[in-house]
Scaffold this motif. Structure first.
Motif, PDB file in Angstrom:
ATOM      1  N   ILE A  33       0.684  -1.341   0.049  1.00 56.97           N
ATOM      2  CA  ILE A  33      -0.091  -0.028   0.160  1.00 56.97           C
ATOM      3  C   ILE A  33       0.804   1.213   0.048  1.00 56.97           C
ATOM      4  O   ILE A  33       0.722   2.154  -0.906  1.00 56.97           O
ATOM      5  CB  ILE A  33      -0.915   0.013   1.191  1.00 56.97           C
ATOM      6  N   GLN A  51      -1.374   9.531   4.156  1.00 57.83           N
ATOM      7  CA  GLN A  51      -2.232   8.987   4.746  1.00 57.83           C
ATOM      8  C   GLN A  51      -2.286   9.045   6.452  1.00 57.83           C
ATOM      9  O   GLN A  51      -2.280   8.326   7.285  1.00 57.83           O
ATOM     10  CB  GLN A  51      -2.332   7.193   4.752  1.00 57.83           C
ATOM     11  N   GLN A  68      -7.086   8.865   2.581  1.00 54.79           N
ATOM     12  CA  GLN A  68      -8.088   7.775   2.307  1.00 54.79           C
ATOM     13  C   GLN A  68      -9.492   8.273   2.113  1.00 54.79           C
ATOM     14  O   GLN A  68      -9.871   9.051   2.952  1.00 54.79           O
ATOM     15  CB  GLN A  68      -8.138   6.437   3.381  1.00 54.79           C
ATOM     16  N   ARG A  69     -10.048   7.580   1.099  1.00 58.37           N
ATOM     17  CA  ARG A  69     -11.729   7.970   0.930  1.00 58.37           C
ATOM     18  C   ARG A  69     -12.556   6.778   1.601  1.00 58.37           C
ATOM     19  O   ARG A  69     -12.029   6.132   2.370  1.00 58.37           O
ATOM     20  CB  ARG A  69     -11.860   8.141  -0.549  1.00 58.37           C
ATOM     21  N   ASN A 100     -13.371   1.456  -1.092  1.00 57.15           N
ATOM     22  CA  ASN A 100     -12.400   0.633  -1.021  1.00 57.15           C
ATOM     23  C   ASN A 100     -12.534  -0.669  -0.433  1.00 57.15           C
ATOM     24  O   ASN A 100     -12.723  -0.881   0.671  1.00 57.15           O
ATOM     25  CB  ASN A 100     -11.667   1.547   0.292  1.00 57.15           C
ATOM     26  N   LYS A 125     -13.409  -2.225   3.359  1.00 61.42           N
ATOM     27  CA  LYS A 125     -14.361  -2.651   3.737  1.00 61.42           C
ATOM     28  C   LYS A 125     -14.578  -4.136   4.207  1.00 61.42           C
ATOM     29  O   LYS A 125     -15.373  -4.429   5.144  1.00 61.42           O
ATOM     30  CB  LYS A 125     -15.546  -2.441   2.444  1.00 61.42           C
ATOM     31  N   CYS A 167     -10.502   5.540   7.034  1.00 58.37           N
ATOM     32  CA  CYS A 167     -11.435   6.424   6.140  1.00 58.37           C
ATOM     33  C   CYS A 167     -12.456   7.380   6.593  1.00 58.37           C
ATOM     34  O   CYS A 167     -13.448   7.970   6.165  1.00 58.37           O
ATOM     35  CB  CYS A 167     -12.429   5.207   5.335  1.00 58.37           C
ATOM     36  N   THR A 214      -7.256   6.761  -7.746  1.00 55.03           N
ATOM     37  CA  THR A 214      -7.247   5.285  -7.496  1.00 55.03           C
ATOM     38  C   THR A 214      -5.923   4.462  -7.965  1.00 55.03           C
ATOM     39  O   THR A 214      -5.609   4.745  -9.209  1.00 55.03           O
ATOM     40  CB  THR A 214      -8.364   4.818  -8.505  1.00 55.03           C
ATOM     41  N   CYS A 248     -12.322  -8.779  -6.111  1.00 59.04           N
ATOM     42  CA  CYS A 248     -11.003  -8.375  -5.806  1.00 59.04           C
ATOM     43  C   CYS A 248      -9.796  -9.873  -5.549  1.00 59.04           C
ATOM     44  O   CYS A 248      -8.607  -9.571  -5.566  1.00 59.04           O
ATOM     45  CB  CYS A 248     -10.582  -7.688  -4.728  1.00 59.04           C
ATOM     46  N   HIS A 257      -7.458   0.941  -4.718  1.00 57.57           N
ATOM     47  CA  HIS A 257      -7.123   1.860  -3.257  1.00 57.57           C
ATOM     48  C   HIS A 257      -7.221   3.261  -3.435  1.00 57.57           C
ATOM     49  O   HIS A 257      -6.540   3.778  -4.517  1.00 57.57           O
ATOM     50  CB  HIS A 257      -5.758   1.416  -2.782  1.00 57.57           C
ATOM     51  N   VAL A 258      -8.445   3.656  -3.042  1.00 59.36           N
ATOM     52  CA  VAL A 258      -8.909   5.126  -3.567  1.00 59.36           C
ATOM     53  C   VAL A 258      -8.735   6.235  -2.436  1.00 59.36           C
ATOM     54  O   VAL A 258      -9.191   6.028  -1.352  1.00 59.36           O
ATOM     55  CB  VAL A 258     -10.404   5.167  -4.041  1.00 59.36           C
ATOM     56  N   SER A 259      -8.184   7.272  -2.837  1.00 61.23           N
ATOM     57  CA  SER A 259      -7.792   8.392  -1.893  1.00 61.23           C
ATOM     58  C   SER A 259      -7.963   9.626  -2.417  1.00 61.23           C
ATOM     59  O   SER A 259      -7.884   9.801  -3.707  1.00 61.23           O
ATOM     60  CB  SER A 259      -6.339   8.226  -1.238  1.00 61.23           C
TER      61      SER A 259
END
Length: 265
Positions: free
Chosen positions: A19, A111, A141-142, A147, A151, A173, A199, A246, A256-258
């Motif tokens: 990550i 992050q 992080q969103r 994500n 989740k 998040c 992403t 995934c 991985h969305v931020s």
């Protein structure tokens, strides 16, 4: 006597390659540091952004890194020493940085903003130590819904460990709103603020190995350590089941969305 593996060690070996190293590369690419820049890695953790900066600017003596965790800094210092890097490592809270006014041309923070107890104070402090026209580059992080790996992790921990364990993932998040982030930077005195949803497509060749390590390498510590071995196995299986598309056979590939923030002091 075998030395115990610390949280910082686990964080570095499990989470950083999957990550934080890809995000470090992305942030440094966007920051575009130049030779001679004085640069701060804020909330540096085990130093992955600093090491990426050193690759971009070999021989630089203008790198500083700050984190509140002595344990994380210990790993960062050790890795930097192995690589022969000259870095100023500082244990400090983001809201009270021990640097002079107008010191840095560039600051990168990966992050961490979502975890700062006083986000506005930290951003104002960062602006203080940046030179006029200096740049700040952050990623935050969103939300869980975009994500899927996180989740699935939160749902598994809630089911097998409890709500408090799931909350530790949800905290990652906890600052998903780009408009809220932009307002924080504006209140802190930054200008030319750009907030962009980005992403990255991340992967690990062995999803089960990553699952066990990730739930034992979070910033809040090992959430599976209190479970019996059979329950740990069942929790890992539940995590894998929750990954859906995934999971590709044995391997893991996930978005991985931020929000990425670029702002000027």
């Amino acid at each position: 006597m075998t030395q115990a593996i610390t949280f910082a060690d686990r964080y570095q070996t499990v989470l950083v390659p999957v990550i934080f190293e890809p995000w470090a590369k992305e942030l440094v690419r966007r920051a575009d540091p130049q030779a001679g820049d004085d640069i701060l890695d804020l909330a540096c953790g085990t130093g992955v952004v600093t090491r990426e900066l050193a690759k971009r600017l070999p021989g630089s003596r203008n790198l500083a890194a700050a984190d509140h965790s002595a344990e994380m800094l210990g790993v960062a210092r050790s890795l930097a020493k192995e690589a022969g890097l000259d870095v100023e490592w500082v244990e400090a809270d983001a809201a009270t940085l021990p640097f002079a006014d107008n010191r840095f041309n560039l600051a990168i923070c990966q992050q961490a903003l979502q975890f700062f107890p006083n986000k506005l104070a930290a951003l104002r402090e960062l602006r203080r130590v940046l030179k006029p026209g200096g740049r700040a580059v952050f990623c935050v992080q969103r939300e869980l819904d975009v994500n899927p790996m996180l989740k699935a992790q939160a749902a598994t921990l809630e089911a097998y460990v409890g709500a408090e364990a799931a909350t530790a993932v949800e905290a990652i998040c906890s600052l998903p709103d780009g408009t809220e982030i932009q307002m924080l930077f504006e209140k802190a005195g930054f200008r030319d603020i750009e907030v962009t949803s980005v992403t990255l497509d991340l992967q690990h060749p062995d999803a089960a190995v990553f699952a066990a390590g990730a739930m034992g390498g979070m910033h809040t510590g090992d959430k599976l350590s209190g479970l019996a071995d059979g329950d740990i196995d069942r929790a890992v299986e539940a995590f894998l089941d929750g990954l859906g598309d995934c999971l590709d056979g044995r391997s893991l590939r996930f978005p991985h969305v931020s929000n990425v923030i670029v702002a000027t002091a």
